[in-house]
Motif scaffolding. Structure first.
Motif, PDB file in Angstrom:
ATOM      1  N   LEU A 168      43.757  56.429 -10.745  1.00 42.63           N
ATOM      2  CA  LEU A 168      43.817  55.000 -11.036  1.00 42.63           C
ATOM      3  C   LEU A 168      43.612  54.720 -12.517  1.00 42.63           C
ATOM      4  O   LEU A 168      44.277  53.853 -13.085  1.00 42.63           O
ATOM      5  N   ASP A 169      42.701  55.450 -13.134  1.00 45.02           N
ATOM      6  CA  ASP A 169      42.503  55.285 -14.584  1.00 45.02           C
ATOM      7  C   ASP A 169      43.765  55.630 -15.358  1.00 45.02           C
ATOM      8  O   ASP A 169      44.124  54.947 -16.317  1.00 45.02           O
ATOM      9  N   LEU A 170      44.459  56.669 -14.934  1.00 48.61           N
ATOM     10  CA  LEU A 170      45.704  57.056 -15.587  1.00 48.61           C
ATOM     11  C   LEU A 170      46.777  55.981 -15.406  1.00 48.61           C
ATOM     12  O   LEU A 170      47.476  55.629 -16.361  1.00 48.61           O
ATOM     13  N   ILE A 171      46.874  55.436 -14.209  1.00 46.91           N
ATOM     14  CA  ILE A 171      47.868  54.388 -13.939  1.00 46.91           C
ATOM     15  C   ILE A 171      47.573  53.152 -14.780  1.00 46.91           C
ATOM     16  O   ILE A 171      48.479  52.580 -15.398  1.00 46.91           O
ATOM     17  N   PHE A 172      46.321  52.722 -14.824  1.00 47.74           N
ATOM     18  CA  PHE A 172      45.968  51.541 -15.604  1.00 47.74           C
ATOM     19  C   PHE A 172      46.142  51.788 -17.100  1.00 47.74           C
ATOM     20  O   PHE A 172      46.503  50.894 -17.850  1.00 47.74           O
ATOM     21  N   TRP A 173      45.900  53.018 -17.547  1.00 48.16           N
ATOM     22  CA  TRP A 173      46.107  53.325 -18.959  1.00 48.16           C
ATOM     23  C   TRP A 173      47.602  53.267 -19.295  1.00 48.16           C
ATOM     24  O   TRP A 173      47.975  52.742 -20.345  1.00 48.16           O
ATOM     25  N   LEU A 174      48.451  53.757 -18.399  1.00 54.07           N
ATOM     26  CA  LEU A 174      49.897  53.676 -18.628  1.00 54.07           C
ATOM     27  C   LEU A 174      50.370  52.223 -18.628  1.00 54.07           C
ATOM     28  O   LEU A 174      51.248  51.850 -19.419  1.00 54.07           O
ATOM     29  N   LEU A 175      49.799  51.405 -17.759  1.00 54.89           N
ATOM     30  CA  LEU A 175      50.128  49.977 -17.770  1.00 54.89           C
ATOM     31  C   LEU A 175      49.684  49.311 -19.070  1.00 54.89           C
ATOM     32  O   LEU A 175      50.375  48.432 -19.604  1.00 54.89           O
ATOM     33  N   ALA A 176      48.541  49.718 -19.610  1.00 53.81           N
ATOM     34  CA  ALA A 176      48.063  49.174 -20.881  1.00 53.81           C
ATOM     35  C   ALA A 176      48.988  49.583 -22.028  1.00 53.81           C
ATOM     36  O   ALA A 176      49.267  48.786 -22.931  1.00 53.81           O
ATOM     37  N   ILE A 177      49.482  50.812 -21.989  1.00 53.91           N
ATOM     38  CA  ILE A 177      50.450  51.262 -23.001  1.00 53.91           C
ATOM     39  C   ILE A 177      51.724  50.426 -22.903  1.00 53.91           C
ATOM     40  O   ILE A 177      52.297  50.009 -23.914  1.00 53.91           O
ATOM     41  N   GLY A 178      52.180  50.159 -21.676  1.00 57.51           N
ATOM     42  CA  GLY A 178      53.359  49.317 -21.481  1.00 57.51           C
ATOM     43  C   GLY A 178      53.138  47.897 -21.976  1.00 57.51           C
ATOM     44  O   GLY A 178      54.034  47.291 -22.567  1.00 57.51           O
ATOM     45  N   ALA A 179      51.944  47.354 -21.747  1.00 57.12           N
ATOM     46  CA  ALA A 179      51.622  46.006 -22.234  1.00 57.12           C
ATOM     47  C   ALA A 179      51.631  45.969 -23.754  1.00 57.12           C
ATOM     48  O   ALA A 179      52.121  45.009 -24.364  1.00 57.12           O
ATOM     49  N   PHE A 180      51.106  47.018 -24.370  1.00 57.03           N
ATOM     50  CA  PHE A 180      51.110  47.085 -25.834  1.00 57.03           C
ATOM     51  C   PHE A 180      52.539  47.178 -26.363  1.00 57.03           C
ATOM     52  O   PHE A 180      52.887  46.496 -27.341  1.00 57.03           O
ATOM     53  N   ALA A 181      53.372  47.983 -25.741  1.00 58.43           N
ATOM     54  CA  ALA A 181      54.757  48.115 -26.190  1.00 58.43           C
ATOM     55  C   ALA A 181      55.504  46.792 -26.049  1.00 58.43           C
ATOM     56  O   ALA A 181      56.256  46.390 -26.945  1.00 58.43           O
ATOM     57  N   MET A 182      55.266  46.095 -24.953  1.00 57.79           N
ATOM     58  CA  MET A 182      55.929  44.818 -24.732  1.00 57.79           C
ATOM     59  C   MET A 182      55.477  43.778 -25.757  1.00 57.79           C
ATOM     60  O   MET A 182      56.299  43.058 -26.331  1.00 57.79           O
ATOM     61  N   ALA A 183      54.182  43.715 -26.026  1.00 60.15           N
ATOM     62  CA  ALA A 183      53.654  42.752 -27.000  1.00 60.15           C
ATOM     63  C   ALA A 183      54.130  43.090 -28.409  1.00 60.15           C
ATOM     64  O   ALA A 183      54.474  42.187 -29.185  1.00 60.15           O
ATOM     65  N   ALA A 184      54.164  44.370 -28.737  1.00 55.83           N
ATOM     66  CA  ALA A 184      54.619  44.772 -30.072  1.00 55.83           C
ATOM     67  C   ALA A 184      56.100  44.447 -30.262  1.00 55.83           C
ATOM     68  O   ALA A 184      56.503  43.980 -31.336  1.00 55.83           O
ATOM     69  N   TYR A 185      56.915  44.663 -29.231  1.00 57.33           N
ATOM     70  CA  TYR A 185      58.333  44.346 -29.319  1.00 57.33           C
ATOM     71  C   TYR A 185      58.539  42.845 -29.517  1.00 57.33           C
ATOM     72  O   TYR A 185      59.352  42.420 -30.341  1.00 57.33           O
ATOM     73  N   ALA A 186      57.803  42.039 -28.756  1.00 53.81           N
ATOM     74  CA  ALA A 186      57.917  40.583 -28.891  1.00 53.81           C
ATOM     75  C   ALA A 186      57.472  40.135 -30.279  1.00 53.81           C
ATOM     76  O   ALA A 186      58.098  39.262 -30.895  1.00 53.81           O
ATOM     77  N   PHE A 187      56.410  40.731 -30.803  1.00 51.05           N
ATOM     78  CA  PHE A 187      55.906  40.376 -32.131  1.00 51.05           C
ATOM     79  C   PHE A 187      56.934  40.709 -33.210  1.00 51.05           C
ATOM     80  O   PHE A 187      57.189  39.896 -34.103  1.00 51.05           O
ATOM     81  N   VAL A 188      57.515  41.887 -33.140  1.00 50.77           N
ATOM     82  CA  VAL A 188      58.514  42.297 -34.137  1.00 50.77           C
ATOM     83  C   VAL A 188      59.752  41.413 -34.049  1.00 50.77           C
ATOM     84  O   VAL A 188      60.319  41.017 -35.076  1.00 50.77           O
ATOM     85  N   HIS A 189      60.169  41.060 -32.842  1.00 47.95           N
ATOM     86  CA  HIS A 189      61.330  40.176 -32.700  1.00 47.95           C
ATOM     87  C   HIS A 189      61.038  38.811 -33.310  1.00 47.95           C
ATOM     88  O   HIS A 189      61.887  38.241 -34.003  1.00 47.95           O
ATOM     89  N   ALA A 190      59.865  38.271 -33.035  1.00 44.07           N
ATOM     90  CA  ALA A 190      59.501  36.964 -33.601  1.00 44.07           C
ATOM     91  C   ALA A 190      59.402  37.041 -35.115  1.00 44.07           C
ATOM     92  O   ALA A 190      59.760  36.090 -35.820  1.00 44.07           O
ATOM     93  N   LEU A 191      58.931  38.153 -35.629  1.00 42.25           N
ATOM     94  CA  LEU A 191      58.805  38.331 -37.073  1.00 42.25           C
ATOM     95  C   LEU A 191      60.168  38.349 -37.749  1.00 42.25           C
ATOM     96  O   LEU A 191      60.342  37.778 -38.832  1.00 42.25           O
ATOM     97  N   ARG A 192      61.159  38.935 -37.106  1.00 43.79           N
ATOM     98  CA  ARG A 192      62.497  39.051 -37.690  1.00 43.79           C
ATOM     99  C   ARG A 192      63.373  37.832 -37.466  1.00 43.79           C
ATOM    100  O   ARG A 192      64.418  37.702 -38.095  1.00 43.79           O
ATOM    101  N   THR A 193      62.961  36.931 -36.581  1.00 46.38           N
ATOM    102  CA  THR A 193      63.748  35.742 -36.285  1.00 46.38           C
ATOM    103  C   THR A 193      63.517  34.681 -37.355  1.00 46.38           C
ATOM    104  O   THR A 193      62.375  34.431 -37.739  1.00 46.38           O
TER     105      THR A 193
END
Length: 108
Positions: free
Chosen positions: A8-33
């Motif tokens: 479960l810790d591994l699954i939640f850690w992978l979900l946290a990595i996915g959340a970080f990737a999603m937030a970083a992608y949204a931030f970079v897109h907003a920065l370039r817009t």
């Protein structure tokens, strides 16, 4: 015997990595817009979205490096904020400035 907590810790850690990737992608897109695209589409200002997404990246990163508990309210809020940006704002602001000769039946 397999440890449930380890899996479960591994699954939640992978979900946290996915959340970080999603937030970083949204931030970079907003920065370039361009700032003008937010005003034309009637969405919130670029400055406000940069603040929201900046905090989203911060909290998602904190969950990914396990500084915060993975399922904290801040991590969930960062996923929600990034999801709203990617589902609602990104498609609207991406249409601005594409140009081209498009008619009612497509490009000509």
């Amino acid at each position: 015997m397999i440890e449930i907590h380890g899996i479960l810790d591994l699954i939640f850690w992978l979900l946290a990595i996915g959340a970080f990737a999603m937030a970083a992608y949204a931030f970079v897109h907003a920065l370039r817009t361009p700032t003008r695209a937010f005003a034309i589409t009637g969405k919130q200002t670029k400055k406000l979205w940069m603040i929201i997404l900046g905090f989203a990246v911060l909290f998602a990163f904190a969950a990914a490096v396990q500084y915060l508990h993975t399922l904290s309210i801040f991590t969930i809020a960062s996923v929600i904020a990034s999801g709203i940006y990617l589902a609602d704002v990104r498609p609207a602001v991406s249409e601005i400035g594409k140009g081209g000769n498009s008619g009612p039946y497509g490009l000509y």
